[in-house]
Design a protein around this motif. Sequence first.
Motif, PDB file in Angstrom:
ATOM      1  N   UNK A 118    -121.087 -46.923  26.032  1.00 27.19           N
ATOM      2  CA  UNK A 118    -120.156 -45.804  25.882  1.00 27.19           C
ATOM      3  C   UNK A 118    -120.040 -44.974  27.155  1.00 27.19           C
ATOM      4  N   UNK A 119    -121.116 -44.920  27.948  1.00 24.76           N
ATOM      5  CA  UNK A 119    -121.087 -44.139  29.189  1.00 24.76           C
ATOM      6  C   UNK A 119    -120.089 -44.740  30.179  1.00 24.76           C
ATOM      7  N   UNK A 120    -120.095 -46.052  30.308  1.00 25.46           N
ATOM      8  CA  UNK A 120    -119.144 -46.710  31.211  1.00 25.46           C
ATOM      9  C   UNK A 120    -117.713 -46.495  30.723  1.00 25.46           C
ATOM     10  N   UNK A 121    -117.519 -46.588  29.415  1.00 23.12           N
ATOM     11  CA  UNK A 121    -116.176 -46.396  28.876  1.00 23.12           C
ATOM     12  C   UNK A 121    -115.675 -44.992  29.185  1.00 23.12           C
ATOM     13  N   UNK A 122    -116.521 -43.998  28.991  1.00 21.82           N
ATOM     14  CA  UNK A 122    -116.125 -42.617  29.267  1.00 21.82           C
ATOM     15  C   UNK A 122    -115.798 -42.418  30.747  1.00 21.82           C
TER      16      UNK A 122
ATOM     17  N   UNK B  34    -114.348 -57.437  34.816  1.00 18.17           N
ATOM     18  CA  UNK B  34    -115.362 -56.427  35.126  1.00 18.17           C
ATOM     19  C   UNK B  34    -114.881 -55.489  36.239  1.00 18.17           C
ATOM     20  N   UNK B  35    -114.300 -56.066  37.284  1.00 15.13           N
ATOM     21  CA  UNK B  35    -113.826 -55.236  38.392  1.00 15.13           C
ATOM     22  C   UNK B  35    -112.653 -54.358  37.960  1.00 15.13           C
ATOM     23  N   UNK B  36    -111.813 -54.853  37.057  1.00 17.19           N
ATOM     24  CA  UNK B  36    -110.677 -54.068  36.585  1.00 17.19           C
ATOM     25  C   UNK B  36    -111.139 -52.754  35.975  1.00 17.19           C
ATOM     26  N   UNK B  37    -112.259 -52.791  35.274  1.00 10.84           N
ATOM     27  CA  UNK B  37    -112.800 -51.574  34.658  1.00 10.84           C
ATOM     28  C   UNK B  37    -113.616 -50.759  35.658  1.00 10.84           C
ATOM     29  N   UNK B  38    -114.459 -51.425  36.445  1.00 11.47           N
ATOM     30  CA  UNK B  38    -115.375 -50.698  37.322  1.00 11.47           C
ATOM     31  C   UNK B  38    -114.652 -49.916  38.411  1.00 11.47           C
ATOM     32  N   UNK B  39    -113.473 -50.367  38.831  1.00  6.87           N
ATOM     33  CA  UNK B  39    -112.773 -49.622  39.888  1.00  6.87           C
ATOM     34  C   UNK B  39    -112.350 -48.233  39.399  1.00  6.87           C
ATOM     35  N   UNK B  40    -112.059 -48.102  38.096  1.00  9.11           N
ATOM     36  CA  UNK B  40    -111.720 -46.776  37.576  1.00  9.11           C
ATOM     37  C   UNK B  40    -112.972 -45.923  37.387  1.00  9.11           C
TER      38      UNK B  40
END
Length: 336
Positions: free
Chosen positions: A16-20, A205-211
């Motif tokens: 949930x922390x990564x999502x937030x 993974x990169x698509x999410x981590x860049x944000x």
Amino acid sequence: MPLFLDLLRSETAASPERRAAALAGLKAYQEAPRPAPRTPKPVVASAGRASLRDYGGSGIPVVFIPSLINPPFVLDLARGNSLLRWMVRQGVRPLLVDWGSPTPADREQDVAAHIEQLLVPMLRALKRPPALVGYCLGGTMATAAACLTPVAGVASIAAPWHFEGYGDALGPMSDLWDQSHEICDALGLVPMEVLQAGFWQLDPRRTVSKYERFARLKPGSAEARGFVALEDWANAGAPLTFGAGRQLFDEFLSADLPGRGQWRIGGKAVGPQALDCPSIGFVSLTDRIVPAATAARFEQNVELSMGHVGMIVGGRARAALWEPLAHWLRMLRRTR
């Protein structure tokens, strides 16, 4: 947006922390200020909806050919980070292909038709044969065009030719086309969202981590402005014609006609093996959008270790790509 949120849910299901953090970054990106749009460069040739824009300079004319996917302005991304404007100062006269926006009336135009009906007529309208520099699918198209009309040379950047080199990624891409084919056929167009979903699947993974990372940047910083400019490019773009999408998925990705030497335009075989001009290929060993295994071999070949977009606009792009490309173009001028 729904496609991204579905991807976000699956990638951050256990965190949930990564999502937030990613949602915070997405919100910051959406609310970030944008500079005023720049005035488009003048048109020196056109064919159908496509045009050729002149960036000035008095050196060798070089036609830069972007992909049909995403807008052409990645080659002129921002002040201080523009391959085309930098080239003007290197004794080159850059001309940028703007493919325009297709309508359902253009549905039958496949990739070959874009080359034969739009690109080649603009090249022939110039006073002297230009050099061609193609990026991504634009490099594939530049190579084919150079087999149909005289050019001074061809440079291919991160361009696929041997599509079987996508390996395991071909399955998800084929599934995506199977799911989208019917609606695209009805529209006569392939919406950008379909293509974007395919790119996201290559590296979710990169698509999410860049944000997540963007959420930590100082608002208004040079790095934050660069991220916004690049994401605006990546999230924009006209749709493909249905014919181009069908050829890309069925004849290139599935059947690998170019890689097997079976792609013909106007009855003529096209490919690196048919070139009768100087050629060079720039390929990245770490490119996830166009893997090195898909690259063709040219007269000269340069291997890089940069991302698909990083080699054009990244911090190391000038030393790794811009300068070697400019040097090759200057040498081309001396040998003609």
